[in-house]
Scaffold this motif. Structure first.
Motif, PDB file in Angstrom:
ATOM      1  N   PRO A 259       0.936  -1.534  -0.044  1.00  0.00           N
ATOM      2  CA  PRO A 259      -0.215  -0.424   0.295  1.00  0.00           C
ATOM      3  C   PRO A 259       0.685   1.470   0.034  1.00  0.00           C
ATOM      4  CG  PRO A 259      -0.385  -1.759   2.127  1.00  0.00           C
ATOM      5  CD  PRO A 259       0.540  -2.142   1.310  1.00  0.00           C
ATOM      6  N   PHE A 260       2.169   1.201   0.311  1.00  0.00           N
ATOM      7  CA  PHE A 260       2.740   2.135   0.932  1.00  0.00           C
ATOM      8  C   PHE A 260       4.339   2.674  -0.322  1.00  0.00           C
ATOM      9  CE2 PHE A 260       2.006   0.509   4.339  1.00  0.00           C
ATOM     10  CZ  PHE A 260       1.118   1.148   4.785  1.00  0.00           C
ATOM     11  N   VAL A 261       4.313   1.675  -1.538  1.00  0.00           N
ATOM     12  CA  VAL A 261       5.392   1.796  -1.980  1.00  0.00           C
ATOM     13  C   VAL A 261       5.366   2.260  -3.410  1.00  0.00           C
ATOM     14  CG1 VAL A 261       5.293  -0.427  -3.583  1.00  0.00           C
ATOM     15  CG2 VAL A 261       7.590   0.001  -2.414  1.00  0.00           C
ATOM     16  N   ARG A 262       4.605   2.799  -3.586  1.00  0.00           N
ATOM     17  CA  ARG A 262       3.712   3.395  -5.393  1.00  0.00           C
ATOM     18  C   ARG A 262       4.141   4.859  -4.677  1.00  0.00           C
ATOM     19  NH1 ARG A 262       6.472   1.739  -8.601  1.00  0.00           N
ATOM     20  NH2 ARG A 262       6.154   3.349  -9.712  1.00  0.00           N
ATOM     21  N   THR A 263       4.027   5.037  -3.944  1.00  0.00           N
ATOM     22  CA  THR A 263       3.329   6.857  -3.377  1.00  0.00           C
ATOM     23  C   THR A 263       4.992   7.495  -3.913  1.00  0.00           C
ATOM     24  OG1 THR A 263       4.488   6.914  -1.061  1.00  0.00           O
ATOM     25  CG2 THR A 263       2.094   6.439  -1.125  1.00  0.00           C
ATOM     26  N   ASP A 264       4.091   8.726  -4.151  1.00  0.00           N
ATOM     27  CA  ASP A 264       5.278   9.803  -4.811  1.00  0.00           C
ATOM     28  C   ASP A 264       6.217   9.704  -4.009  1.00  0.00           C
ATOM     29  OD1 ASP A 264       6.568  11.806  -6.614  1.00  0.00           O
ATOM     30  OD2 ASP A 264       5.888  13.471  -4.862  1.00  0.00           O
ATOM     31  N   GLU A 265       5.656   9.473  -2.019  1.00  0.00           N
ATOM     32  CA  GLU A 265       6.906  10.033  -1.352  1.00  0.00           C
ATOM     33  C   GLU A 265       7.798   8.249  -0.841  1.00  0.00           C
ATOM     34  OE1 GLU A 265       3.490  10.125  -0.833  1.00  0.00           O
ATOM     35  OE2 GLU A 265       3.703  12.593  -0.695  1.00  0.00           O
ATOM     36  N   ALA A 266       7.330   7.877  -1.576  1.00  0.00           N
ATOM     37  CA  ALA A 266       8.302   6.012  -1.303  1.00  0.00           C
ATOM     38  C   ALA A 266       9.068   6.720  -3.146  1.00  0.00           C
ATOM     39  CB  ALA A 266       7.546   4.978  -1.090  1.00  0.00           C
ATOM     40  N   GLY A 267       8.440   7.176  -3.498  1.00  0.00           N
ATOM     41  CA  GLY A 267       9.223   7.908  -4.905  1.00  0.00           C
ATOM     42  C   GLY A 267      10.858   8.815  -4.651  1.00  0.00           C
ATOM     43  N   GLN A 268      10.588   9.876  -3.777  1.00  0.00           N
ATOM     44  CA  GLN A 268      11.205  10.930  -3.432  1.00  0.00           C
ATOM     45  C   GLN A 268      12.488  10.176  -2.582  1.00  0.00           C
ATOM     46  OE1 GLN A 268      11.456  13.232  -4.401  1.00  0.00           O
ATOM     47  NE2 GLN A 268      10.271  13.699  -5.470  1.00  0.00           N
ATOM     48  N   ALA A 269      11.672   9.470  -1.602  1.00  0.00           N
ATOM     49  CA  ALA A 269      12.486   8.622  -0.731  1.00  0.00           C
ATOM     50  C   ALA A 269      13.696   7.400  -1.654  1.00  0.00           C
ATOM     51  CB  ALA A 269      11.917   7.356   0.439  1.00  0.00           C
ATOM     52  N   ALA A 270      13.296   6.955  -2.593  1.00  0.00           N
ATOM     53  CA  ALA A 270      14.074   6.423  -3.430  1.00  0.00           C
ATOM     54  C   ALA A 270      15.177   7.175  -3.484  1.00  0.00           C
ATOM     55  CB  ALA A 270      13.473   5.375  -4.092  1.00  0.00           C
ATOM     56  N   SER A 271      14.695   8.064  -4.562  1.00  0.00           N
ATOM     57  CA  SER A 271      15.894   8.691  -4.832  1.00  0.00           C
ATOM     58  C   SER A 271      17.048   9.186  -4.102  1.00  0.00           C
ATOM     59  CB  SER A 271      14.872  10.200  -5.961  1.00  0.00           C
ATOM     60  OG  SER A 271      15.333  10.797  -6.341  1.00  0.00           O
ATOM     61  N   GLN A 272      16.225   9.550  -3.225  1.00  0.00           N
ATOM     62  CA  GLN A 272      17.578  10.015  -2.269  1.00  0.00           C
ATOM     63  C   GLN A 272      18.244   9.098  -1.380  1.00  0.00           C
ATOM     64  OE1 GLN A 272      16.233  12.921   0.975  1.00  0.00           O
ATOM     65  NE2 GLN A 272      14.188  12.414  -1.059  1.00  0.00           N
ATOM     66  N   VAL A 273      18.322   8.075  -1.099  1.00  0.00           N
ATOM     67  CA  VAL A 273      18.623   6.832  -0.806  1.00  0.00           C
ATOM     68  C   VAL A 273      19.831   6.042  -1.831  1.00  0.00           C
ATOM     69  CG1 VAL A 273      17.743   5.900   1.086  1.00  0.00           C
ATOM     70  CG2 VAL A 273      17.219   4.873  -0.940  1.00  0.00           C
ATOM     71  N   ALA A 274      19.374   6.397  -3.333  1.00  0.00           N
ATOM     72  CA  ALA A 274      19.565   5.674  -4.686  1.00  0.00           C
ATOM     73  C   ALA A 274      20.919   6.854  -5.123  1.00  0.00           C
ATOM     74  CB  ALA A 274      19.093   6.278  -5.195  1.00  0.00           C
ATOM     75  N   VAL A 275      21.075   8.127  -4.312  1.00  0.00           N
ATOM     76  CA  VAL A 275      23.177   9.018  -4.631  1.00  0.00           C
ATOM     77  C   VAL A 275      23.875   8.150  -3.720  1.00  0.00           C
ATOM     78  CG1 VAL A 275      21.470  10.339  -4.723  1.00  0.00           C
ATOM     79  CG2 VAL A 275      22.074  10.079  -2.999  1.00  0.00           C
ATOM     80  N   ILE A 276      23.284   7.662  -2.966  1.00  0.00           N
ATOM     81  CA  ILE A 276      24.000   6.487  -2.115  1.00  0.00           C
ATOM     82  C   ILE A 276      25.112   5.629  -2.548  1.00  0.00           C
ATOM     83  CG2 ILE A 276      25.037   6.039   0.477  1.00  0.00           C
ATOM     84  CD1 ILE A 276      22.690   6.897   0.990  1.00  0.00           C
ATOM     85  N   ALA A 277      26.633   5.208  -3.179  1.00  0.00           N
ATOM     86  CA  ALA A 277      27.433   4.597  -3.310  1.00  0.00           C
ATOM     87  C   ALA A 277      26.909   3.427  -3.396  1.00  0.00           C
ATOM     88  CB  ALA A 277      28.394   5.774  -4.075  1.00  0.00           C
ATOM     89  N   GLU A 278      27.674   3.053  -2.012  1.00  0.00           N
ATOM     90  CA  GLU A 278      27.408   1.948  -0.896  1.00  0.00           C
ATOM     91  C   GLU A 278      26.373   1.745  -0.993  1.00  0.00           C
ATOM     92  OE1 GLU A 278      28.458   5.544   0.573  1.00  0.00           O
ATOM     93  OE2 GLU A 278      29.863   4.814   1.629  1.00  0.00           O
TER      94      GLU A 278
END
Ligand SMILES: Nc1ncnc2c1ncn2[C@@H]1O[C@H](COP(=O)(O)OP(=O)(O)OP(=O)(O)O)[C@@H](O)[C@H]1O
Ligand SMILES: Nc1ccn([C@H]2C[C@H](O)[C@@H](COP(=O)(O)O)O2)c(=O)n1
Length: 232
Positions: free
Chosen positions: A91-110
């Motif tokens: 129920p939470f994974v496709r929300t815009d907030e989850a997309g923005q959170a994903a985009s932020q953790v995705a910048v971390i090389a590790e």
């Protein structure tokens, strides 16, 4: 003989139609799917649930390495549900907030490094359609067919608006456009695995194409690289 893995990568910005085309191609070929964005989305949600700030790079990477995550198919609707630490996050994974959170953790090389093996493990015979931002550049650089699917930001915002409207969700066109542009900027300018077309990728701008026209072009291109892909 060297075994060439049957993989079609579909990369592109948010809302360009990757998920839609990935599902249709996989259905047509009876292949498996990797929705790599779901891994980043779940990680973003997991960090928030554990009270870990996205700036705590080492802790987020640790979470990515040890995340207790399985994907389960819902028998009733056929949808793939991410189960994190026993909780269904569908129920939470496709929300815009989850997309923005994903985009932020995705910048971390590790984080990206930690998720590499998990993504590669999705490969199974008879083949895989992999949807994301770096499928053709980093995760499956030897994939025989690479697609880069794009569309104008305005067109993608309008599609998202209609998608939400059909689900009965109120949305603001200006806010959706701003969110898409912010995500594009972050995904394209990050220093690690930025969103760019892979070398040799077939670039499709779907702004003025129907879903069926995009599907035809993608299958035609993939068939050229893998001649036994479709029956004549
Ligand atoms: N060529 C097209 N013409 C019209 N609508 C389209 C087209 N391609 C996709 N859509 C619609 O656009 C919306 C977004 O598509 P989709 O979810 O597949 O994009 P995505 O690239 O996977 O997005 P995200 O990266 O955010 O997961 C959906 O409602 C889909 O039906
Ligand atoms: N291979 C990937 C997949 C996703 N991301 C990041 C960047 C996206 O903004 C976010 C959400 O992806 P979506 O579900 O919208 O496809 O996750 C990435 O960096 N690399």
């Amino acid at each position: 003989m060297v075994d060439i893995k049957k993989i079609i990568t579909i990369d592109g910005p948010s809302g360009s139609g990757k998920g839609t085309i990935t599902q249709l191609v996989a259905q047509k070929l009876n292949w498996h799917i990797l929705d790599s964005g779901a891994l980043y989305r779940v990680l973003g949600l997991a960090a928030q649930r554990h009270g870990i700030a996205f700036s705590e790079v080492a802790t987020v990477a640790e979470l990515a390495r040890n995340m207790d995550l399985q994907f389960r198919i819902n028998d009733e609707n056929g949808e793939v549900e991410p189960i994190l630490e026993g909780e269904n996050l569908a129920p939470f994974v496709r929300t815009d907030e989850a997309g923005q959170a994903a985009s932020q953790v995705a910048v971390i090389a590790e984080v990206r490094e930690a998720l590499l093996a998990r993504q590669r493990d999705f490969y199974q015979s008879p083949g895989l359609v992999a949807d994301g931002r770096d499928m053709g550049t980093i995760v499956f650089p030897d994939a025989p067919a690479k697609i880069f699917l794009t569309a104008s930001a305005e067109c993608r915002a309008e599609r998202r608006f209609n998608q939400l409207k059909n689900k009965g969700v109120n949305a603001n066109m200006r806010a959706l456009l701003d969110s898409i542009k912010a995500r594009d900027e972050r995904d394209q300018t990050r220093s690690v695995a930025p969103l760019v077309p892979a070398e040799g990728a077939f670039v499709v701008d779907s702004s003025n194409l129907t879903i069926s026209e995009v599907l035809t072009q993608v299958l035609e291109f993939a068939s050229k690289s893998m001649p036994d892909l479709l029956p004549n």
